[in-house]
Design an enzyme around this catalytic site. Structure first.
Site, PDB file in Angstrom:
ATOM      1  N   SER A  66       1.106  -1.192  -0.084  1.00  0.00           N
ATOM      2  CA  SER A  66      -0.143  -0.202   0.250  1.00  0.00           C
ATOM      3  C   SER A  66       0.657   1.274  -0.496  1.00  0.00           C
ATOM      4  O   SER A  66       0.742   2.529   0.157  1.00  0.00           O
ATOM      5  CB  SER A  66      -0.871  -0.293   0.965  1.00  0.00           C
ATOM      6  OG  SER A  66      -0.245  -0.321   1.934  1.00  0.00           O
ATOM      7  N   THR A 200      -1.294   3.540   4.689  1.00  0.00           N
ATOM      8  CA  THR A 200       0.214   5.026   4.843  1.00  0.00           C
ATOM      9  C   THR A 200       0.938   4.675   4.905  1.00  0.00           C
ATOM     10  O   THR A 200       0.977   3.921   6.329  1.00  0.00           O
ATOM     11  CB  THR A 200      -1.062   5.982   4.873  1.00  0.00           C
ATOM     12  OG1 THR A 200      -2.077   6.492   3.841  1.00  0.00           O
ATOM     13  CG2 THR A 200      -0.008   7.027   4.560  1.00  0.00           C
ATOM     14  N   THR A 218       1.803   7.060  -0.306  1.00  0.00           N
ATOM     15  CA  THR A 218       0.858   6.056  -0.326  1.00  0.00           C
ATOM     16  C   THR A 218       0.933   5.704  -1.209  1.00  0.00           C
ATOM     17  O   THR A 218       1.208   7.174  -2.166  1.00  0.00           O
ATOM     18  CB  THR A 218       0.397   6.681   0.730  1.00  0.00           C
ATOM     19  OG1 THR A 218      -1.280   5.186   0.826  1.00  0.00           O
ATOM     20  CG2 THR A 218      -0.897   7.904  -0.248  1.00  0.00           C
ATOM     21  N   ARG A 228      -8.360  10.518  -9.012  1.00  0.00           N
ATOM     22  CA  ARG A 228      -8.472  10.773  -6.826  1.00  0.00           C
ATOM     23  C   ARG A 228      -6.883  10.734  -6.414  1.00  0.00           C
ATOM     24  O   ARG A 228      -6.423   9.775  -6.057  1.00  0.00           O
ATOM     25  CB  ARG A 228      -9.020   8.989  -6.248  1.00  0.00           C
ATOM     26  CG  ARG A 228      -9.413   9.112  -4.929  1.00  0.00           C
ATOM     27  CD  ARG A 228      -8.353   8.654  -3.922  1.00  0.00           C
ATOM     28  NE  ARG A 228      -8.214   8.455  -2.689  1.00  0.00           N
ATOM     29  CZ  ARG A 228      -8.230   7.862  -1.618  1.00  0.00           C
ATOM     30  NH1 ARG A 228      -7.154   7.643  -1.776  1.00  0.00           N
ATOM     31  NH2 ARG A 228      -8.417   7.340  -0.543  1.00  0.00           N
ATOM     32  N   VAL A 229      -7.271  11.393  -5.210  1.00  0.00           N
ATOM     33  CA  VAL A 229      -6.877  11.795  -4.297  1.00  0.00           C
ATOM     34  C   VAL A 229      -6.839  11.774  -2.995  1.00  0.00           C
ATOM     35  O   VAL A 229      -8.041  12.513  -2.478  1.00  0.00           O
ATOM     36  CB  VAL A 229      -5.537  13.356  -4.735  1.00  0.00           C
ATOM     37  CG1 VAL A 229      -4.551  13.617  -3.553  1.00  0.00           C
ATOM     38  CG2 VAL A 229      -5.142  13.777  -6.318  1.00  0.00           C
ATOM     39  N   GLY A 230      -6.691  11.501  -1.921  1.00  0.00           N
ATOM     40  CA  GLY A 230      -6.792  10.968  -1.254  1.00  0.00           C
ATOM     41  C   GLY A 230      -6.371  12.103   0.646  1.00  0.00           C
ATOM     42  O   GLY A 230      -5.932  13.263  -0.404  1.00  0.00           O
ATOM     43  N   ASP A 231      -6.110  11.173   1.375  1.00  0.00           N
ATOM     44  CA  ASP A 231      -6.112  12.658   2.676  1.00  0.00           C
ATOM     45  C   ASP A 231      -4.046  12.679   2.714  1.00  0.00           C
ATOM     46  O   ASP A 231      -3.677  13.710   3.457  1.00  0.00           O
ATOM     47  CB  ASP A 231      -6.158  12.265   3.786  1.00  0.00           C
ATOM     48  CG  ASP A 231      -5.539  10.585   4.389  1.00  0.00           C
ATOM     49  OD1 ASP A 231      -5.227   9.957   4.023  1.00  0.00           O
ATOM     50  OD2 ASP A 231      -5.477  10.869   5.514  1.00  0.00           O
ATOM     51  N   THR A 251      -3.581   7.833   9.441  1.00  0.00           N
ATOM     52  CA  THR A 251      -3.705   6.083   7.791  1.00  0.00           C
ATOM     53  C   THR A 251      -5.406   5.866   8.225  1.00  0.00           C
ATOM     54  O   THR A 251      -6.043   5.771   9.137  1.00  0.00           O
ATOM     55  CB  THR A 251      -2.268   5.550   8.662  1.00  0.00           C
ATOM     56  OG1 THR A 251      -2.596   4.657   7.477  1.00  0.00           O
ATOM     57  CG2 THR A 251      -2.712   5.095   9.585  1.00  0.00           C
ATOM     58  N   GLY A 252      -5.398   5.193   6.983  1.00  0.00           N
ATOM     59  CA  GLY A 252      -6.285   5.205   7.117  1.00  0.00           C
ATOM     60  C   GLY A 252      -7.519   5.237   5.667  1.00  0.00           C
ATOM     61  O   GLY A 252      -7.341   5.565   4.954  1.00  0.00           O
TER      62      GLY A 252
END
Length: 340
Positions: A66, A200, A218, A228-231, A251-252
């Site tokens: 990941s 992450t 990550t 898509r972009v995460g946190d 993380t998550g």
């Protein structure tokens, strides 16, 4: 040393950790990342160096599939990377998102601080910047990521991240079109991301003089929509560092967690004198009110070297493992906190 080790590992949730500097704390049991960051500090490297090399080690190791290349293919089968690094002295942030064909994402993020006046570069343009900075183009696809993608296609593209589309995204691979009528039902917040798909590495490093640095890396949510972009690469969401207070990293399920800027909020709690463990717990509790079934955890450390962590308790995820390195421990040590 053994007594101190036992004390650290068995510290109950909510209790203050023993404080000493420097300290390195990172999400999950990513031991080689913790060891790398600690060695950088021991050899005289800066806090930013430690974060970059520690998270970079996870990119090399492909931590749990990941982080780094060869994992979490998007719905077109491509692996892309997100990363950030933050200097708690200057409040400078360097970040990249949707980075393609370049393996060392956090290294590129560091160059954003050093060679530009920007904070975040994305997509193909981030890759072009990386090449100008001397990073080679490399294939991020592996047999494992191709296999993951193939299995997903064979399962009618389940699970995926579409809603309000035709054909039914719970049964079909599409291509999808938007439904004319949008249904606003309560969001399904029990995430497909889990303890088996960590998604992450987040790291906080605090030096002997209290200087704070943080970072993340990550390859994002598996089967995400391209783009898509995460946190993780978002300052205050994925991580946050402030040398007047402390640092935090999350993380998550980034699609949910980023809405609450959990890392920034945790640092602000610590600024007000809240113990790091309690600061982490308060952040998790805040998200729980809106998304009780979200998958997530956060680590926190203040400028005295006290640290803590918290996670949201859901089926299959009742404990959160993280790594700590400090002068009170004989080696980088895996620690565990019960979820709330």
């Amino acid at each position: 040393a053994v007594a101190l080790l036992l004390l650290a590992v068995l510290t109950p949730a909510g209790a203050a950790s023993a404080a000493a500097l420097p300290v390195v704390i990172n999400t999950w049991a990513f031991r080689t990342a913790a060891e790398k960051a600690w060695r950088v500090l021991e050899s005289g490297g800066s806090e930013l160096d430690a974060v970059e090399k520690g998270c970079g080690q996870c990119e090399i190791d492909q931590c749990d599939g990941s982080v780094g290349y060869g994992g979490s293919p998007d719905e077109s089968g491509e692996t892309t990377l997100d990363a950030m690094i933050m200097n708690g002295n200057t409040m400078e942030v360097g970040a990249v998102a949707d980075l393609r064909r370049v393996k060392n994402a956090i290294g590129v993020a560091r160059k954003v601080i050093e060679y530009t006046k920007h904070t975040l570069l994305v997509g193909e343009s981030a890759s072009l910047f990386a090449v100008r900075m001397g990073f080679p183009y490399e294939d991020l696809t592996t047999q494992k990521s191709l296999s993951l993608f193939s299995e997903w296609l064979n399962q009618s593209c389940q699970p995926n991240y579409w809603k309000n589309v035709v054909p039914d995204s719970s049964k079909s691979c599409g291509p999808y079109k938007r439904r004319e009528e949008v249904t606003y039902k309560e969001e399904q917040t029990s995430s497909q991301r889990s303890v088996h798909n960590h998604d992450t590495i987040g790291m906080v490093v605090i030096g002997v003089n209290g200087t704070v640095a943080s970072g993340t890396s990550t390859n994002g949510a598996i089967h995400k929509l391209p783009g898509r972009v995460g946190d993780s690469p978002i300052a205050g969401a994925g991580s946050y560092a402030d040398s007047t207070a402390g640092g935090a990293a999350a993380t998550g399920d980034g699609d949910i967690m980023m809405r609450f800027l959990p890392s920034y909020q945790a640092v602000e709690y610590m600024r007000m004198g809240t113990d790091p463990t309690v600061a982490c717990q308060k952040v998790i509790s805040r998200i729980q009110k809106y998304a009780p079934k979200f998958f997530g955890a956060i680590i926190c450390a203040n400028t005295t070297g006290s640290y803590g962590a918290a996670c949201n308790k859901i089926p299959g995820f009742t404990q959160f493992h993280f790594m700590v390195s400090s002068p009170l421990l004989s080696q980088p040590t895996e620690q565990v906190v019960g979820c709330i």
